[in-house]
Design an enzyme around this catalytic site. Structure first.
Site, short mmCIF file in Angstrom:
data_model
loop_
_atom_site.label_atom_id
_atom_site.label_comp_id
_atom_site.label_asym_id
_atom_site.label_seq_id
_atom_site.Cartn_x
_atom_site.Cartn_y
_atom_site.Cartn_z
N HIS A 123 26.53 -1.09 3.61
CA HIS A 123 25.17 -0.28 3.56
C HIS A 123 26.26 0.46 3.68
O HIS A 123 27.26 1.03 4.07
CB HIS A 123 24.82 -0.56 4.90
CG HIS A 123 25.48 -0.63 6.17
ND1 HIS A 123 26.55 0.87 6.79
CD2 HIS A 123 26.03 -1.39 7.29
CE1 HIS A 123 27.15 0.71 7.81
NE2 HIS A 123 27.28 -0.58 7.75
N ASP A 124 24.95 1.72 2.93
CA ASP A 124 25.98 3.16 2.78
C ASP A 124 26.71 2.93 1.25
O ASP A 124 27.76 4.50 1.50
CB ASP A 124 25.82 3.68 3.50
CG ASP A 124 24.92 3.69 5.00
OD1 ASP A 124 23.81 4.08 3.75
OD2 ASP A 124 24.85 3.02 5.84
N GLY A 181 30.92 -0.52 5.03
CA GLY A 181 30.19 0.08 5.07
C GLY A 181 30.13 1.71 4.70
O GLY A 181 31.77 1.66 5.07
#
Length: 290
Positions: free
Chosen positions: A138-139, A156
C-alpha cells in the site's frame, strides 16, 4: 452489448467500442471500460474500476476498488490489483491504485490499494514491468520504466525512481526510497535509501558501486563522465557519514547534473538515511543492467 462475434470457437460479447468481454468474466455495473479492451475468462472487475483504451486482462484477474489502468496495460492470470492493504489500521476507506500506460503485471502479482496513512493511492508509472509473484504494498509510488523481477517484495510507502531495477527476491522495507536508475541485486534486503544510479547488494544491502551501464545507455555519458560521478559518490561515503559530507562534495563537483541529483536525494534523508557503504570497486562488474 451490441452484438456478438465468434472468437476461438466461442461466442464473445462485443462492446459498443470494439472490445470484448468473455462470458465467464464478471464486470460490475459502473465500471468504465475503454475502447478495445479485452477482458478474458474468470476476470472480476469491480464497479469503481476504470480501464483505458486497449487494456487486456488475460484471464482470472481481479480488479477491486478504485483501480485505474492506463491505455495498453496488460495484466496476466491470477494477478490481483486494488485489494485492501495489509494494514490493521485500514477500515475500508475509499483509497485506490493507479497504473500508467503500457505497464505489464505478470502472473500472481499483488498490488494493494493505498491507505489513510499515506495519500490514499498506490501508484505505478508508465512502461513498468511487475513480474510474477511480486508484491507492491500500500501507498508505494513507483516511477516510469521500473522493473520488479519475480518475487520482489515492496512494503508499504516505498518510493522507486524511474528506470530502477529490483532483481528477484529482493525485499524493500517500508518508507525506503530507491533513486532513479538504481539497481538492487537479487535476494537483497534493503533497509535504507538507495542513491540514484546506485547499485546495492547483500543480505543487509550495502552500496556496491554504480549502475554504469544504465548511465551510459540511458544518459549517453562517457566513461570519464561516469568515473567523475563515481568519485563524487566515493567522496560522499569516504568519512563514513555521508549526511555530513553533502555540502563539501557539492563544492567539489559544481555544475555536474548527476552529482547534483545524487546530493539532492541525499539531503532528503527521510526516515532511514542512506544505505551504508559496502564495497567500492570495479564499476564494470558483470550483472549491471540498463
Amino acid at each position: 452489448m451490441s452484438e456478438a462475434i465468434r472468437v476461438d470457437s466461442e461466442i464473445m460479447p462485443v462492446t459498443s467500442h470494439g472490445g470484448f468481454i468473455h462470458p465467464a468474466a464478471h464486470v460490475a455495473d459502473g465500471a468504465q471500460i475503454g475502447a478495445g479492451c479485452h477482458i478474458g475468462p474468470g476476470c472480476v472487475v469491480g464497479p469503481e474500476a476504470v480501464l483505458g483504451q486497449g487494456v487486456e486482462l488475460v484471464a482470472h484477474v481481479v480488479l477491486d476498488g478504485r483501480v485505474s489502468l492506463g491505455d495498453g496495460v496488460k495484466v496476466f492470470p491470477f494477478a490481483t490489483i486494488g485489494l485492501p492493504p495489509q494494514d490493521l489500521k485500514y477500515k475500508g476507506q475509499p483509497t485506490g491504485v493507479s497504473i500508467g500506460p503500457r505497464s505489464q503485471v505478470r502472473e500472481h502479482a499483488t498490488i494493494h490499494r493505498g491507505s489513510t496513512g499515506g495519500d490514499g493511492m498506490t501508484r505505478i508509472g508508465a512502461d513498468c514491468l511487475v513480474m510474477c509473484v511480486a508484491h507492491v504494498g500500500h501507498d508505494c509510488n513507483i516511477g516510469d520504466g521500473v522493473i520488479l523481477v519475480n518475487n520482489v517484495m515492496l512494503a508499504g510507502h516505498v518510493e522507486i525512481g524511474d528506470f530502477a531495477v529490483i532483481q528477484g527476491g529482493a525485499a524493500i522495507q517500508q518508507f525506503v526510497r530507491i533513486g532513479r536508475m538504481a539497481m538492487v541485486a537479487g535476494m537483497s534486503g534493503v533497509e535504507r535509501n538507495v542513491l540514484p544510479y546506485g547499485r546495492v547488494k547483500g543480505f543487509r544491502a550495502k552500496h556496491a558501486g554504480l549502475n554504469t551501464i544504465a548511465m551510459r545507455r540511458r544518459l549517453g555519458l562517457s566513461k570519464d563522465q561516469v568515473v567523475t560521478v563515481a568519485r563524487a559518490v566515493h567522496d560522499l561515503y569516504r568519512g563514513g557519514r555521508p549526511d555530513e559530507a553533502v555540502e563539501s562534495v557539492a563544492a567539489a563537483y559544481p555544475g555536474n547534473p548527476q552529482v547534483a541529483e545524487i546530493l539532492a536525494f541525499a539531503r532528503n534523508r527521510g526516515r532511514h538515511g542512506l544505505i551504508p557503504f559496502g564495497r567500492y570497486g570495479d564499476e564494470e562488474e558483470s550483472g549491471e543492467a540498463a
